[in-house]
Design a protein around this motif. Structure first.
Motif, short mmCIF file in Angstrom:
data_model
loop_
_atom_site.label_atom_id
_atom_site.label_comp_id
_atom_site.label_asym_id
_atom_site.label_seq_id
_atom_site.Cartn_x
_atom_site.Cartn_y
_atom_site.Cartn_z
N UNK A 231 0.84 -1.20 0.00
CA UNK A 231 0.00 0.00 0.00
C UNK A 231 0.87 1.25 0.00
N UNK A 232 1.94 1.24 0.77
CA UNK A 232 2.87 2.38 0.81
C UNK A 232 3.45 2.64 -0.58
N UNK A 233 3.86 1.57 -1.26
CA UNK A 233 4.45 1.70 -2.59
C UNK A 233 3.43 2.25 -3.57
N UNK A 234 2.22 1.72 -3.54
CA UNK A 234 1.17 2.17 -4.46
C UNK A 234 0.88 3.65 -4.26
N UNK A 235 0.79 4.07 -3.02
CA UNK A 235 0.53 5.48 -2.72
C UNK A 235 1.66 6.36 -3.22
N UNK A 236 2.91 5.93 -2.96
CA UNK A 236 4.06 6.75 -3.33
C UNK A 236 4.20 6.89 -4.84
N UNK A 237 3.79 5.85 -5.58
CA UNK A 237 3.90 5.88 -7.04
C UNK A 237 2.59 6.30 -7.71
#
Length: 328
Positions: free
Chosen positions: A109-115
């Motif tokens: 989820x962190x990665x999806x948000x950041x990208x």
């Protein structure tokens, strides 16, 4: 929807075929590629008339024509497969259980948000027309105040240590594969998550849970008595008991009707048919969210996925740890 969206599928098993069939019923959905490490991609591509097929996932995600990937591999690969897709700027719909644990889910989820990429767990039941109807009937007070919910997802699968349900290396067991359905269904109906979680997992000779029983208690006193198993079959029904009656939901993992009962008798049967095989509704949600530049769905939020993963973590904490689940 006015814009076409190109799909790719990672993993070419039975559920991938169901999803590919569902995409045929979705306007603007173009399935163009499939990938499998088990040599199934070529036949899959031929069967669904795809432009591309791959035996290598790295090559698959480098295909710039693919907008969104449906991850349909076994549970143990969900985290690494989804991470690979996100790192190559692909939106992702990942099969349930989303990951092995809440920590893995949180990282994705962190990665999806950041990208700024869309990411969603494929809990297809949440998008069924019957669920929306069920919630509206409950909120109308037809069965009064909810007291107890009961749901079972038990199927008889012949024992085979290599089968995904019995293989610990594939994150097998009934909890992640089957138990997630009644657990999620109870939370969807109440639109809340439990404050107390207890359960018993019967661990078989391959070290995975073959039968499991769960008791969830909610903040207004409601209880949910739930079970899952892969060693015996039982009606896959969900029952909501209220002070004025009860509602029976046959095949609740994707229902087509609701049975309203009062005083022990059937009062009404509400038919809520669905188009295609039902997985088309989650695909529509994914595409609409992508076109709106969302990173998550309002119907299946990151919070929803994390809460369910936390429940699953809690239930198996004393019983079952999957190999390498914390190595990431």
């Amino acid at each position: 929807m006015t814009k076409n969206i190109n799909w790719g599928i990672m993993g070419c098993g039975g559920i991938a075929r169901e999803f590919a069939d569902a995409l045929k019923a979705v306007e603007g959905a173009n399935l163009i590629a499939a990938a499998s490490k088990s040599g199934k991609a070529k036949q899959f591509a031929e069967d669904f008339n795809l432009a591309y097929y791959y035996d290598d996932y790295e090559e698959f995600v480098r295909n710039e024509e693919i907008d969104v990937v449906y991850v349909a591999t076994t549970h143990n690969f969900h985290y690494e497969n989804t991470m690979l897709c996100l790192n190559n700027n692909k939106h992702v719909l990942c099969e349930k259980a989303f990951t092995l644990n809440a920590k893995q889910a949180s990282r994705l989820i962190e990665i999806a948000k950041s990208k700024k990429l869309f990411l969603m767990e494929a809990m297809w039941t949440r998008f069924s027309p019957a669920l929306a109807k069920l919630i509206s009937v409950i909120k109308a007070g037809v069965i009064g105040e909810i007291k107890t919910l009961k749901g079972d997802f038990c199927i008889d699968v012949p024992f085979d240590p290599k089968h995904r349900l019995y293989n610990i290396n594939l994150a097998g067991g009934s909890l992640l594969d089957l138990g997630i359905y009644p657990i999620t269904f109870a939370c969807m109906i109440l639109e809340r998550y439990p404050v107390e979680i207890t359960g018993t997992l019967n661990i078989g000779k391959t070290s995975v849970d073959q039968e499991s029983h769960y008791l969830l208690k909610f903040d207004k006193g409601e209880t949910a008595l739930l079970s899952s198993a892969c060693t015996y079959s039982a009606p896959i029904d969900f029952v909501i008991y209220g002070t004025k009656g009860r509602i029976v939901v046959p095949n609740f993992y994707f229902p087509a009707k609701l049975i309203l009962m009062k005083n022990g008798k059937t009062e009404e049967i509400i038919s809520v048919p669905y188009e295609s095989n039902g997985k088309n509704y989650e695909a529509i949600e994914v595409m609409e969210c992508i076109l709106q530049n969302k990173t998550q769905s309002d119907k299946q939020t990151f919070y929803d996925t994390l809460k369910i993963m936390e429940i699953l973590d809690s239930l198996r904490e004393a019983y079952l740890t999957y190999p390498n689940e914390n190595d990431f």
